[in-house]
Write a protein that holds these residues in place. Structure first.
Motif, PDB file in Angstrom:
ATOM      1  N   ALA A 153       0.711  -1.267   0.102  1.00 55.95           N
ATOM      2  CA  ALA A 153       0.048   0.040  -0.079  1.00 55.95           C
ATOM      3  C   ALA A 153       0.802   1.276  -0.054  1.00 55.95           C
ATOM      4  O   ALA A 153       0.590   2.337  -0.726  1.00 55.95           O
ATOM      5  CB  ALA A 153      -0.873  -0.069   1.212  1.00 55.95           C
ATOM      6  N   ALA A 154       1.830   1.263   0.633  1.00 56.80           N
ATOM      7  CA  ALA A 154       2.874   2.419   0.788  1.00 56.80           C
ATOM      8  C   ALA A 154       3.678   2.779  -0.448  1.00 56.80           C
ATOM      9  O   ALA A 154       3.648   3.566  -1.063  1.00 56.80           O
ATOM     10  CB  ALA A 154       4.073   2.164   1.913  1.00 56.80           C
TER      11      ALA A 154
ATOM     12  N   SER B 217      -9.630 -16.023   2.823  1.00 56.77           N
ATOM     13  CA  SER B 217     -10.241 -16.862   1.920  1.00 56.77           C
ATOM     14  C   SER B 217     -10.076 -16.499   0.689  1.00 56.77           C
ATOM     15  O   SER B 217      -9.229 -15.476   0.118  1.00 56.77           O
ATOM     16  CB  SER B 217     -11.917 -16.623   2.234  1.00 56.77           C
ATOM     17  OG  SER B 217     -12.275 -15.383   1.697  1.00 56.77           O
ATOM     18  N   ASP B 218     -10.554 -17.194  -0.408  1.00 55.64           N
ATOM     19  CA  ASP B 218     -10.283 -17.009  -1.897  1.00 55.64           C
ATOM     20  C   ASP B 218     -10.840 -15.569  -2.214  1.00 55.64           C
ATOM     21  O   ASP B 218     -10.414 -14.795  -2.913  1.00 55.64           O
ATOM     22  CB  ASP B 218     -11.259 -17.852  -2.648  1.00 55.64           C
ATOM     23  CG  ASP B 218     -10.437 -19.349  -2.761  1.00 55.64           C
ATOM     24  OD1 ASP B 218      -9.421 -19.407  -2.217  1.00 55.64           O
ATOM     25  OD2 ASP B 218     -11.243 -20.255  -3.298  1.00 55.64           O
ATOM     26  N   GLU B 219     -12.151 -15.176  -1.710  1.00 54.45           N
ATOM     27  CA  GLU B 219     -12.986 -13.776  -1.772  1.00 54.45           C
ATOM     28  C   GLU B 219     -11.806 -12.880  -1.352  1.00 54.45           C
ATOM     29  O   GLU B 219     -11.686 -11.753  -2.031  1.00 54.45           O
ATOM     30  CB  GLU B 219     -14.179 -13.900  -1.124  1.00 54.45           C
ATOM     31  CG  GLU B 219     -14.929 -12.648  -1.387  1.00 54.45           C
ATOM     32  CD  GLU B 219     -16.159 -12.532  -0.613  1.00 54.45           C
ATOM     33  OE1 GLU B 219     -16.846 -11.378  -0.711  1.00 54.45           O
ATOM     34  OE2 GLU B 219     -16.491 -13.466   0.122  1.00 54.45           O
ATOM     35  N   ILE B 220     -11.296 -12.873   0.098  1.00 48.64           N
ATOM     36  CA  ILE B 220     -10.593 -12.033   0.420  1.00 48.64           C
ATOM     37  C   ILE B 220      -9.202 -11.903  -0.415  1.00 48.64           C
ATOM     38  O   ILE B 220      -8.782 -10.907  -0.816  1.00 48.64           O
ATOM     39  CB  ILE B 220     -10.141 -12.336   1.823  1.00 48.64           C
ATOM     40  CG1 ILE B 220     -11.395 -11.964   2.595  1.00 48.64           C
ATOM     41  CG2 ILE B 220      -8.930 -11.206   2.401  1.00 48.64           C
ATOM     42  CD1 ILE B 220     -11.267 -12.276   4.062  1.00 48.64           C
ATOM     43  N   ALA B 221      -8.539 -12.883  -0.778  1.00 49.08           N
ATOM     44  CA  ALA B 221      -7.318 -13.127  -1.584  1.00 49.08           C
ATOM     45  C   ALA B 221      -7.508 -12.386  -3.049  1.00 49.08           C
ATOM     46  O   ALA B 221      -6.905 -11.445  -3.441  1.00 49.08           O
ATOM     47  CB  ALA B 221      -7.110 -14.602  -1.720  1.00 49.08           C
ATOM     48  N   ASP B 222      -8.625 -12.458  -3.693  1.00 49.46           N
ATOM     49  CA  ASP B 222      -9.060 -11.617  -4.988  1.00 49.46           C
ATOM     50  C   ASP B 222      -8.983 -10.516  -4.657  1.00 49.46           C
ATOM     51  O   ASP B 222      -8.529  -9.564  -5.610  1.00 49.46           O
ATOM     52  CB  ASP B 222     -10.294 -12.372  -5.361  1.00 49.46           C
ATOM     53  CG  ASP B 222     -10.066 -13.769  -5.933  1.00 49.46           C
ATOM     54  OD1 ASP B 222      -9.062 -14.306  -6.077  1.00 49.46           O
ATOM     55  OD2 ASP B 222     -11.371 -14.469  -5.983  1.00 49.46           O
ATOM     56  N   ALA B 223      -9.765  -9.816  -3.467  1.00 45.76           N
ATOM     57  CA  ALA B 223      -9.832  -8.481  -3.229  1.00 45.76           C
ATOM     58  C   ALA B 223      -8.453  -7.974  -3.352  1.00 45.76           C
ATOM     59  O   ALA B 223      -8.255  -6.833  -3.821  1.00 45.76           O
ATOM     60  CB  ALA B 223     -10.723  -8.113  -2.111  1.00 45.76           C
ATOM     61  N   LEU B 224      -7.517  -8.554  -2.423  1.00 50.39           N
ATOM     62  CA  LEU B 224      -6.154  -8.081  -2.188  1.00 50.39           C
ATOM     63  C   LEU B 224      -5.419  -8.086  -3.373  1.00 50.39           C
ATOM     64  O   LEU B 224      -4.630  -7.144  -3.612  1.00 50.39           O
ATOM     65  CB  LEU B 224      -5.526  -8.636  -1.260  1.00 50.39           C
ATOM     66  CG  LEU B 224      -6.153  -8.668   0.074  1.00 50.39           C
ATOM     67  CD1 LEU B 224      -5.120  -9.882   1.204  1.00 50.39           C
ATOM     68  CD2 LEU B 224      -5.867  -7.100   0.877  1.00 50.39           C
ATOM     69  N   SER B 225      -5.738  -9.218  -4.254  1.00 51.70           N
ATOM     70  CA  SER B 225      -5.036  -9.216  -5.465  1.00 51.70           C
ATOM     71  C   SER B 225      -5.408  -7.985  -6.666  1.00 51.70           C
ATOM     72  O   SER B 225      -4.506  -7.668  -7.335  1.00 51.70           O
ATOM     73  CB  SER B 225      -5.439 -10.714  -6.197  1.00 51.70           C
ATOM     74  OG  SER B 225      -4.510 -10.579  -7.755  1.00 51.70           O
ATOM     75  N   SER B 226      -6.612  -7.871  -6.402  1.00 50.99           N
ATOM     76  CA  SER B 226      -7.164  -6.808  -7.357  1.00 50.99           C
ATOM     77  C   SER B 226      -6.480  -5.261  -6.955  1.00 50.99           C
ATOM     78  O   SER B 226      -6.294  -4.694  -7.824  1.00 50.99           O
ATOM     79  CB  SER B 226      -8.545  -6.465  -7.152  1.00 50.99           C
ATOM     80  OG  SER B 226      -9.236  -5.484  -8.023  1.00 50.99           O
ATOM     81  N   GLU B 227      -6.434  -4.965  -5.779  1.00 55.85           N
ATOM     82  CA  GLU B 227      -5.922  -3.782  -5.443  1.00 55.85           C
ATOM     83  C   GLU B 227      -4.419  -3.642  -5.248  1.00 55.85           C
ATOM     84  O   GLU B 227      -3.824  -2.694  -5.516  1.00 55.85           O
ATOM     85  CB  GLU B 227      -6.548  -3.137  -4.033  1.00 55.85           C
ATOM     86  CG  GLU B 227      -7.996  -3.037  -3.994  1.00 55.85           C
ATOM     87  CD  GLU B 227      -8.652  -1.858  -5.035  1.00 55.85           C
ATOM     88  OE1 GLU B 227      -7.307  -0.918  -5.085  1.00 55.85           O
ATOM     89  OE2 GLU B 227      -9.312  -1.776  -5.666  1.00 55.85           O
TER      90      GLU B 227
END
Length: 374
Positions: free
Chosen positions: A18-19, A50-60
């Motif tokens: 993020a930084a 989870s897969d959903e959280i991992a996808d969100a982190l990957s996207s951002e």
């Protein structure tokens, strides 16, 4: 036996990425759409990724779904060991996330190691003492170069990161002047004259030395299977830009275009970058940088006035040779430019290109015998 001596939660990596993207943790949580308590739990390792959280982190933030899941599992393994339970399974699984066979074939990993020993060998290759240390080191710097690019397959990330590590180690042995973007840019037109030299073992050391005199580290290495990178740039801890080239496609036109493309990122953008076939560049806006770097490389190889002459005439072999003489490059480079512009089909006039092949060394290819094409 290898034993990490601390447990680094996923939040350490999230905060670093993020930084690097100049985004605050608060803004990141809002962009992802997570409630404050949930996001705090993810950061501290209290919430399962989870897969959903991992996808969100990957996207951002970049990296793959598998990377973020493994990052959480690695934290659990380290924490379990510190509590008295050996993380053998987690350690072994981490090692297997790398393209082990490809790295062994290139001589980057010793043959025969398995399980924990394999992971120790991989950590040694990366210059790290623990998986936690590896995560901390490669969530920024050249690690960010790999993980900020969207790949089709997770293994591509690790193969590319290993290739970048080889470049990093080579660059550590270079003696570089203080970097000046303006001086390096002025030098580039002169450097294209080196394409007259046929053999990589002749032109590459001269190119490398000229770059070093302007404060830019230039290195090359064969890429392992799974790595589709042509070139990459990043900034060393000393503040010097580093350019790594893979000689992908083993042809002179692609090599010289890639060199000037990466040089453009150094002088125009000053950002870490990687050129990967079939990848979606990130962060947002990177496609603009790619277009600018392409134009810079094209104009360096063939100035704009000659480019019109090159494209507005019937493409023939004599025409390619004539434009090459005027531009101060080789006919093979002109053929590559004509193919890239769509004036020639990919199979046409390839007999004018110099080709290379890997033979022994993984640092530089050698000149291949010319091939005839129909």
């Amino acid at each position: 036996m290898f034993e990490p001596n601390w447990a680094s939660p996923p939040g350490d990596t999230i905060a670093r990425l993020a930084a690097a993207g100049k985004t605050s943790i608060h803004d990141l949580a809002e962009r992802i759409g997570f409630e404050e308590d949930l996001f705090s739990g993810i950061m501290e390792g209290r919430v399962v990724i989870s897969d959903e959280i991992a996808d969100a982190l990957s996207s951002e933030l970049g990296a793959s779904r598998q990377f973020w899941i493994e990052r959480y599992n690695q934290f659990l393994g380290d924490r379990a060991r510190l509590a008295g339970s050996a993380p053998t399974e987690e350690l072994s699984r981490w090692g297997q996330s790398f393209p082990v066979r490809a790295l062994r074939e290139l001589g980057w990993l010793p043959k025969g190691s398995r399980g924990e020993r394999l992971s120790e060998d991989i950590l040694s290759f990366f210059g790290c003492d623990s998986i936690s240390g590896w995560n901390e080191r490669y969530s920024a710097g050249i690690g960010q170069v790999a993980f900020r690019t969207s790949f089709a397959f997770e293994t591509d990330e690790m193969a590319t990161l290993a290739w970048l590590r080889i470049g990093e180690m080579q660059a550590e042995n270079l003696t570089l002047a203080k970097f000046s973007a303006s001086n390096f840019k002025k030098r580039l037109t002169e450097l294209k004259k080196l394409c007259a030299l046929k053999r990589p073992e002749l032109f590459f050391p001269k190119l490398q030395q000229a770059c070093a005199e302007e404060g830019v580290g230039l290195v090359s290495s064969k890429a392992p299977k799974g790595c589709r990178a042509s070139g990459a740039t990043w900034t060393s801890p000393n503040g010097n830009p580093i350019i790594l080239l893979s000689f992908r496609y083993l042809s002179e036109d692609h090599f010289w275009f890639t060199f000037f493309h990466e040089a453009a990122h150094v002088v125009l953008h000053g950002t870490d970058h990687i050129s990967v076939d079939g990848a979606d560049p990130s962060p947002l806006g990177a496609s603009v940088f790619e277009d600018e770097a392409d134009i810079f490389a094209q104009d360096t190889l063939v100035p704009a006035d000659l480019r019109d002459e090159m494209l507005n005439a019937m493409p023939t072999r004599p025409h390619a040779r004539r434009i090459a003489r005027k531009a101060g490059v080789t006919p093979g480079i002109i053929v590559g430019q004509l193919q890239k512009a769509g004036a020639l089909q990919p199979h046409q006039f390839n007999d004018l290109k110099r080709r290379y092949k890997w033979e022994g060394s993984t640092k530089l290819p050698v000149l291949s015998h010319p091939r005839k094409y129909s």
